[in-house]
Design a protein around this motif. Structure first.
Motif, PDB file in Angstrom:
ATOM      1  N   SER A 224      -2.098   3.492  -3.659  1.00  0.00           N
ATOM      2  CA  SER A 224      -0.925   4.117  -4.263  1.00  0.00           C
ATOM      3  C   SER A 224       0.245   3.203  -3.925  1.00  0.00           C
ATOM      4  CB  SER A 224      -0.697   5.519  -3.693  1.00  0.00           C
ATOM      5  OG  SER A 224       0.441   6.093  -4.291  1.00  0.00           O
ATOM      6  N   GLY A 225       0.411   2.177  -4.733  1.00  0.00           N
ATOM      7  CA  GLY A 225       1.423   1.168  -4.432  1.00  0.00           C
ATOM      8  C   GLY A 225       1.490   0.112  -5.508  1.00  0.00           C
ATOM      9  N   PHE A 226       1.703  -1.124  -5.080  1.00  0.00           N
ATOM     10  CA  PHE A 226       1.911  -2.244  -5.997  1.00  0.00           C
ATOM     11  C   PHE A 226       0.960  -3.387  -5.683  1.00  0.00           C
ATOM     12  CE2 PHE A 226       5.956  -0.146  -5.148  1.00  0.00           C
ATOM     13  CZ  PHE A 226       6.439   0.113  -6.420  1.00  0.00           C
ATOM     14  N   THR A 227       0.574  -4.109  -6.710  1.00  0.00           N
ATOM     15  CA  THR A 227      -0.101  -5.395  -6.551  1.00  0.00           C
ATOM     16  C   THR A 227       0.622  -6.393  -7.448  1.00  0.00           C
ATOM     17  OG1 THR A 227      -1.704  -4.943  -8.304  1.00  0.00           O
ATOM     18  CG2 THR A 227      -2.370  -4.387  -6.053  1.00  0.00           C
ATOM     19  N   LEU A 228       0.637  -7.641  -7.030  1.00  0.00           N
ATOM     20  CA  LEU A 228       1.248  -8.685  -7.842  1.00  0.00           C
ATOM     21  C   LEU A 228       0.829 -10.041  -7.317  1.00  0.00           C
ATOM     22  CD1 LEU A 228       3.897 -10.134  -6.241  1.00  0.00           C
ATOM     23  CD2 LEU A 228       4.734  -7.830  -6.534  1.00  0.00           C
TER      24      LEU A 228
ATOM     25  N   THR B 172       0.798  -1.227   0.000  1.00  0.00           N
ATOM     26  CA  THR B 172       0.000   0.000   0.000  1.00  0.00           C
ATOM     27  C   THR B 172       0.828   1.272   0.000  1.00  0.00           C
ATOM     28  OG1 THR B 172      -0.160  -0.160   2.392  1.00  0.00           O
ATOM     29  CG2 THR B 172      -1.973  -1.105   1.110  1.00  0.00           C
ATOM     30  N   LYS B 173       2.094   1.149  -0.289  1.00  0.00           N
ATOM     31  CA  LYS B 173       2.949   2.326  -0.362  1.00  0.00           C
ATOM     32  C   LYS B 173       3.902   2.141  -1.540  1.00  0.00           C
ATOM     33  CE  LYS B 173       5.583   5.248   2.764  1.00  0.00           C
ATOM     34  NZ  LYS B 173       6.217   5.324   4.082  1.00  0.00           N
ATOM     35  N   ALA B 174       3.919   3.104  -2.441  1.00  0.00           N
ATOM     36  CA  ALA B 174       4.826   3.049  -3.586  1.00  0.00           C
ATOM     37  C   ALA B 174       6.197   3.558  -3.129  1.00  0.00           C
ATOM     38  CB  ALA B 174       4.290   3.893  -4.739  1.00  0.00           C
ATOM     39  N   GLU B 175       7.154   2.634  -3.013  1.00  0.00           N
ATOM     40  CA  GLU B 175       8.493   2.987  -2.561  1.00  0.00           C
ATOM     41  C   GLU B 175       9.518   2.506  -3.584  1.00  0.00           C
ATOM     42  OE1 GLU B 175       8.376   2.479   2.182  1.00  0.00           O
ATOM     43  OE2 GLU B 175       8.072   0.630   1.049  1.00  0.00           O
ATOM     44  N   ALA B 176      10.598   3.259  -3.739  1.00  0.00           N
ATOM     45  CA  ALA B 176      11.645   2.892  -4.697  1.00  0.00           C
ATOM     46  C   ALA B 176      12.285   1.555  -4.337  1.00  0.00           C
ATOM     47  CB  ALA B 176      12.700   3.985  -4.768  1.00  0.00           C
TER      48      ALA B 176
ATOM     49  N   PRO C  92       2.115  -7.922 -12.288  1.00  0.00           N
ATOM     50  CA  PRO C  92       2.570  -6.823 -11.428  1.00  0.00           C
ATOM     51  C   PRO C  92       2.003  -5.486 -11.900  1.00  0.00           C
ATOM     52  CG  PRO C  92       4.297  -7.424 -12.968  1.00  0.00           C
ATOM     53  CD  PRO C  92       3.163  -8.400 -13.188  1.00  0.00           C
ATOM     54  N   VAL C  93       1.537  -4.682 -10.945  1.00  0.00           N
ATOM     55  CA  VAL C  93       0.964  -3.364 -11.261  1.00  0.00           C
ATOM     56  C   VAL C  93       1.521  -2.353 -10.266  1.00  0.00           C
ATOM     57  CG1 VAL C  93      -1.159  -1.990 -11.334  1.00  0.00           C
ATOM     58  CG2 VAL C  93      -1.167  -4.346 -12.186  1.00  0.00           C
ATOM     59  N   MET C  94       1.927  -1.192 -10.773  1.00  0.00           N
ATOM     60  CA  MET C  94       2.273  -0.054  -9.932  1.00  0.00           C
ATOM     61  C   MET C  94       1.283   1.050 -10.275  1.00  0.00           C
ATOM     62  SD  MET C  94       5.897   1.931  -9.449  1.00  0.00           S
ATOM     63  CE  MET C  94       5.864   3.144 -10.763  1.00  0.00           C
ATOM     64  N   GLN C  95       0.625   1.598  -9.257  1.00  0.00           N
ATOM     65  CA  GLN C  95      -0.403   2.599  -9.540  1.00  0.00           C
ATOM     66  C   GLN C  95      -0.381   3.709  -8.505  1.00  0.00           C
ATOM     67  OE1 GLN C  95      -3.586  -0.337  -9.270  1.00  0.00           O
ATOM     68  NE2 GLN C  95      -4.508   0.851  -7.619  1.00  0.00           N
TER      69      GLN C  95
END
Length: 173
Positions: free
Chosen positions: A142-146, A77-81, A130-133
């Motif tokens: 605002s993060g990733f799902t896979l 739930t967090k988009a991080e590098a 894999p999805v980044m949104q």
């Protein structure tokens, strides 16, 4: 005690695992040996955002040969590098995965111990969908799902833990 869902996922390159021992009588994994100093990476996520399921696949109906597809669905739930790099690394590698469930076993002779599943015993685990949104509204992800997916000849193996089993925390960075 069953709290539902999964707690953590540990992931490693398949080549980093030297051997996995399965007890033929119980079907439990009793030993996991890593190559050199290799360790599993820990993927953590919020409660209620990870799940595990299996489905039977008919690979040859003429002879009744069936396989199993196991899927670990994860949401970060967090988009991080750093998470992006970890996911990209898993996309580009043949992986093995240990899933720590929220189920706790209680054995009268061995106290409490966590329940773990091992994916990648016969075939590598791969990243699917894999999805980044970024999301649009404040409540949007605002993060990733896979999905982490494996196809095996049988259900994934449970890992025997406790005093005479695998010390999973020792395998993890």
């Amino acid at each position: 005690i069953n709290r539902g869902g999964i707690k953590k996922v540990y992931i490693a390159n398949r080549g980093d695992v030297a051997s996995v021992t399965v007890d033929p009588a119980t079907g439990l994994i009793t030993a996991i040996t890593m190559n050199g100093e290799a360790k599993f990476a820990t993927w953590e996520f919020r409660p209620g955002t990870g799940s595990f399921s299996t489905a039977a696949d008919s690979t040859d109906t003429a002879i009744g040969n069936y396989g199993m597809t196991a899927t670990v669905a994860l949401q970060f739930t967090k988009a991080e590098a750093t998470k992006r790099l970890e996911i990209q690394s898993a996309i580009n590698a043949d992986s093995v995965v240990i899933v720590e469930t929220n189920y706790v076993n209680k054995a009268a002779d061995d106290g409490e111990w966590a329940q773990y599943l091992y994916l990648g015993y016969d075939n590598p685990v791969y990243v699917d969908s894999p999805v980044m949104q970024s999301g649009t509204a404040a409540a949007d992800l605002s993060g990733f799902t896979l999905n982490l997916v494996e196809t095996e000849y049988e259900f994934p193996h449970f890992i025997k833990t406790g005093s005479d089993g695998v010390d999973v925390p020792a395998l993890v960075k």
